[in-house]
Design a protein around this motif. Structure first.
Motif, PDB file in Angstrom:
ATOM      1  N   PHE B   8       0.805  -1.212   0.000  1.00  0.00           N
ATOM      2  CA  PHE B   8       0.000   0.000   0.000  1.00  0.00           C
ATOM      3  C   PHE B   8       0.842   1.267   0.000  1.00  0.00           C
ATOM      4  O   PHE B   8       0.304   2.353   0.061  1.00  0.00           O
ATOM      5  N   PHE B   9       2.178   1.140  -0.052  1.00  0.00           N
ATOM      6  CA  PHE B   9       3.011   2.335  -0.091  1.00  0.00           C
ATOM      7  C   PHE B   9       3.117   2.837  -1.519  1.00  0.00           C
ATOM      8  O   PHE B   9       3.313   2.053  -2.449  1.00  0.00           O
ATOM      9  N   GLN B  10       3.003   4.163  -1.666  1.00  0.00           N
ATOM     10  CA  GLN B  10       3.085   4.736  -3.003  1.00  0.00           C
ATOM     11  C   GLN B  10       4.541   4.915  -3.384  1.00  0.00           C
ATOM     12  O   GLN B  10       5.350   5.397  -2.602  1.00  0.00           O
ATOM     13  N   LYS B  11       4.863   4.517  -4.603  1.00  0.00           N
ATOM     14  CA  LYS B  11       6.222   4.700  -5.096  1.00  0.00           C
ATOM     15  C   LYS B  11       6.206   5.727  -6.228  1.00  0.00           C
ATOM     16  O   LYS B  11       5.389   5.626  -7.137  1.00  0.00           O
ATOM     17  N   VAL B  94     -15.980   1.468  -8.340  1.00  0.00           N
ATOM     18  CA  VAL B  94     -15.971   0.081  -8.817  1.00  0.00           C
ATOM     19  C   VAL B  94     -14.748  -0.173  -9.690  1.00  0.00           C
ATOM     20  O   VAL B  94     -14.056  -1.187  -9.524  1.00  0.00           O
ATOM     21  N   PHE B  95     -14.440   0.766 -10.598  1.00  0.00           N
ATOM     22  CA  PHE B  95     -13.296   0.548 -11.477  1.00  0.00           C
ATOM     23  C   PHE B  95     -11.995   0.564 -10.680  1.00  0.00           C
ATOM     24  O   PHE B  95     -11.098  -0.226 -10.947  1.00  0.00           O
ATOM     25  N   GLY B  96     -11.893   1.461  -9.698  1.00  0.00           N
ATOM     26  CA  GLY B  96     -10.682   1.494  -8.879  1.00  0.00           C
ATOM     27  C   GLY B  96     -10.478   0.199  -8.127  1.00  0.00           C
ATOM     28  O   GLY B  96      -9.372  -0.339  -8.082  1.00  0.00           O
ATOM     29  N   ASN B  97     -11.572  -0.332  -7.544  1.00  0.00           N
ATOM     30  CA  ASN B  97     -11.449  -1.584  -6.810  1.00  0.00           C
ATOM     31  C   ASN B  97     -11.084  -2.741  -7.728  1.00  0.00           C
ATOM     32  O   ASN B  97     -10.237  -3.573  -7.395  1.00  0.00           O
ATOM     33  N   VAL B  98     -11.745  -2.819  -8.889  1.00  0.00           N
ATOM     34  CA  VAL B  98     -11.541  -3.977  -9.762  1.00  0.00           C
ATOM     35  C   VAL B  98     -10.167  -3.912 -10.432  1.00  0.00           C
ATOM     36  O   VAL B  98      -9.478  -4.927 -10.530  1.00  0.00           O
ATOM     37  N   VAL B  99      -9.760  -2.702 -10.861  1.00  0.00           N
ATOM     38  CA  VAL B  99      -8.434  -2.560 -11.470  1.00  0.00           C
ATOM     39  C   VAL B  99      -7.346  -2.902 -10.454  1.00  0.00           C
ATOM     40  O   VAL B  99      -6.339  -3.524 -10.788  1.00  0.00           O
ATOM     41  N   GLY B 100      -7.590  -2.553  -9.182  1.00  0.00           N
ATOM     42  CA  GLY B 100      -6.605  -2.853  -8.153  1.00  0.00           C
ATOM     43  C   GLY B 100      -6.432  -4.332  -7.896  1.00  0.00           C
ATOM     44  O   GLY B 100      -5.436  -4.749  -7.306  1.00  0.00           O
ATOM     45  N   LEU B 101      -7.400  -5.152  -8.307  1.00  0.00           N
ATOM     46  CA  LEU B 101      -7.287  -6.594  -8.068  1.00  0.00           C
ATOM     47  C   LEU B 101      -6.416  -7.293  -9.100  1.00  0.00           C
ATOM     48  O   LEU B 101      -6.064  -8.451  -8.924  1.00  0.00           O
ATOM     49  N   VAL B 102      -6.077  -6.600 -10.201  1.00  0.00           N
ATOM     50  CA  VAL B 102      -5.176  -7.189 -11.182  1.00  0.00           C
ATOM     51  C   VAL B 102      -3.808  -7.364 -10.522  1.00  0.00           C
ATOM     52  O   VAL B 102      -3.316  -6.434  -9.886  1.00  0.00           O
ATOM     53  N   PRO B 103      -3.192  -8.553 -10.590  1.00  0.00           N
ATOM     54  CA  PRO B 103      -1.908  -8.746  -9.905  1.00  0.00           C
ATOM     55  C   PRO B 103      -0.863  -7.729 -10.360  1.00  0.00           C
ATOM     56  O   PRO B 103      -0.684  -7.502 -11.560  1.00  0.00           O
ATOM     57  N   ALA B 105      -1.060  -4.547  -9.863  1.00  0.00           N
ATOM     58  CA  ALA B 105      -1.635  -3.207  -9.939  1.00  0.00           C
ATOM     59  C   ALA B 105      -1.750  -2.613  -8.539  1.00  0.00           C
ATOM     60  O   ALA B 105      -1.623  -3.312  -7.541  1.00  0.00           O
ATOM     61  N   PHE B 106      -1.988  -1.320  -8.511  1.00  0.00           N
ATOM     62  CA  PHE B 106      -2.096  -0.605  -7.239  1.00  0.00           C
ATOM     63  C   PHE B 106      -3.552  -0.216  -7.036  1.00  0.00           C
ATOM     64  O   PHE B 106      -4.214   0.236  -7.958  1.00  0.00           O
ATOM     65  N   THR B 107      -4.081  -0.411  -5.809  1.00  0.00           N
ATOM     66  CA  THR B 107      -5.463  -0.034  -5.531  1.00  0.00           C
ATOM     67  C   THR B 107      -5.477   1.356  -4.952  1.00  0.00           C
ATOM     68  O   THR B 107      -5.049   1.553  -3.822  1.00  0.00           O
ATOM     69  N   PHE B 108      -5.957   2.333  -5.719  1.00  0.00           N
ATOM     70  CA  PHE B 108      -5.913   3.686  -5.157  1.00  0.00           C
ATOM     71  C   PHE B 108      -6.997   3.889  -4.120  1.00  0.00           C
ATOM     72  O   PHE B 108      -6.906   4.797  -3.304  1.00  0.00           O
ATOM     73  N   THR B 109      -8.050   3.025  -4.092  1.00  0.00           N
ATOM     74  CA  THR B 109      -9.063   3.176  -3.047  1.00  0.00           C
ATOM     75  C   THR B 109      -8.569   2.639  -1.707  1.00  0.00           C
ATOM     76  O   THR B 109      -9.278   2.735  -0.717  1.00  0.00           O
ATOM     77  N   SER B 110      -7.350   2.072  -1.660  1.00  0.00           N
ATOM     78  CA  SER B 110      -6.809   1.649  -0.369  1.00  0.00           C
ATOM     79  C   SER B 110      -6.035   2.778   0.297  1.00  0.00           C
ATOM     80  O   SER B 110      -5.352   2.540   1.284  1.00  0.00           O
ATOM     81  N   GLN B 111      -6.121   3.991  -0.271  1.00  0.00           N
ATOM     82  CA  GLN B 111      -5.494   5.147   0.369  1.00  0.00           C
ATOM     83  C   GLN B 111      -6.576   5.926   1.090  1.00  0.00           C
ATOM     84  O   GLN B 111      -7.601   6.286   0.490  1.00  0.00           O
ATOM     85  N   LEU B 112      -6.368   6.205   2.374  1.00  0.00           N
ATOM     86  CA  LEU B 112      -7.405   6.867   3.177  1.00  0.00           C
ATOM     87  C   LEU B 112      -7.713   8.261   2.635  1.00  0.00           C
ATOM     88  O   LEU B 112      -8.856   8.698   2.664  1.00  0.00           O
TER      89      LEU B 112
END
Lengths: 74, 239
Positions: B8-11, B94-103, B105-112
């Motif tokens: 979950f760390f942004q690079k 929905v797109f952020g969550n689903v795109v984040g599930l691609v191995p 990929a980064f889930t931007f909805t996991s950032q508070l």
């Protein structure tokens, strides 16, 4: 007590709220089944509500899980 | 065991700034753009709409009517006003969550910061819309019906408190769901070591969990937009 072992015990204790979440989710679906058994025509209205309640209850359990992860891996 | 929170760390991918503004492209920003383009591509299917709809067109229409049905009747005046907002919130979550599930990929909805920002925007829009439509009557929603007057000093602070904790719970729910789900996948994946019966079993369990995560990704988008349209509706029409 060693800090590492205290961390493990705390992580285990932090997921105790799952007890209540389990009771809550069971309650939601038990009530859903009962009400559909009594009046099958309301299934279309009730199912989204039940899913919404399930998601809201599950979020509580996930918060507990997140706290446990934070204790373990931070 | 590797730390499951590391994902979950942004690079930063490439660093640059304009006039002292930090415009660094991190992987979170990159995948935000990816899902934004996904939403635009998804909606632009309707430009090639046909009388006999294709599968994708049916999906777009279904999600349109799903979000419209959350607010009220489709040809209602409030629905017409609010639908673009809630539909875009639904699709981007929905797109952020689903795109984040691609191995990988980064889930931007996991950032508070992302989820809280969306929740606070919903909150502010509901306040502004409510005051614009109903004026001072908007504040009547803090006073519930059928409560005797001597309970007001107790009830009104509680109502105000529950009103202001709404964006907190709305943003926190999405964030926690995404973080916990991805951490569970990572923890179970770290149990796989070498080729043995247990590893294969854990791998299969992980595949089942992945299917569950996909359904939760869509469900959380649904819950987020249901609750935000509920708040908007309540602010405009009252209890």
């Amino acid at each position: 007590m060693e800090v590492e072992s205290a961390k493990l015990i705390a992580a285990g204790l932090a997921v105790l709220p799952l007890l209540g979440v389990g009771i809550g989710i069971g309650n939601i679906f038990a009530t859903l089944i009962q009400s559909i058994a009594r009046n099958p025509s309301v299934q279309k209205n009730l199912f989204p509500m039940a899913i919404l309640g399930f998601a809201l209850t599950e979020a509580v359990g996930l918060i507990a899980l997140l706290v446990s992860f934070l204790i373990l891996f931070r | 065991m590797t730390n499951p929170m590391l994902q979950f760390f942004q690079k930063p991918l490439c660093q640059f700034g304009v006039m002292g503004w930090d415009l660094t492209l991190t992987n979170g920003v990159l995948f935000m753009f990816v899902s934004l383009f996904g939403v635009v591509a998804f909606c632009s299917i309707l430009y090639r709409a046909q009388m006999q709809p294709s599968r994708w067109q049916m999906l777009v229409e279904k999600s349109f009517f799903l979000v419209a049905g959350m607010i009220g009747p489709v040809n209602d005046q409030l629905t017409k006003q609010v639908l673009p907002f809630t539909l875009s919130i639904f699709l981007i979550v929905v797109f952020g969550n689903v795109v984040g599930l691609v191995p990988g990929a980064f889930t931007f909805t996991s950032q508070l910061i992302v989820t809280m920002f969306m929740a606070i925007v919903v909150f502010l829009v509901s306040i502004v819309l409510g005051i614009k439509k109903r004026g001072l009557k908007f504040f009547k929603q803090f006073v519930p019906h059928g409560v005797s007057a001597w309970l007001y000093p107790l009830i009104i602070p509680v109502e105000i408190l529950s009103f202001f904790t709404r964006p907190l719970s709305l943003g926190l729910r999405l964030f926690v769901n995404m973080v916990a789900g991805h951490s569970i996948l990572a923890v179970f994946a770290s149990f796989i070591a070498g080729i043995s019966v247990i590893s294969v079993c854990v791998g299969l369990l992980n595949a089942v969990l992945f299917v569950l995560e996909v359904s939760i990704a869509v469900l959380q988008g649904y819950v987020f937009s249901v609750l935000s349209s509920l708040y908007l509706q309540e602010a405009v029409k009252g209890h």
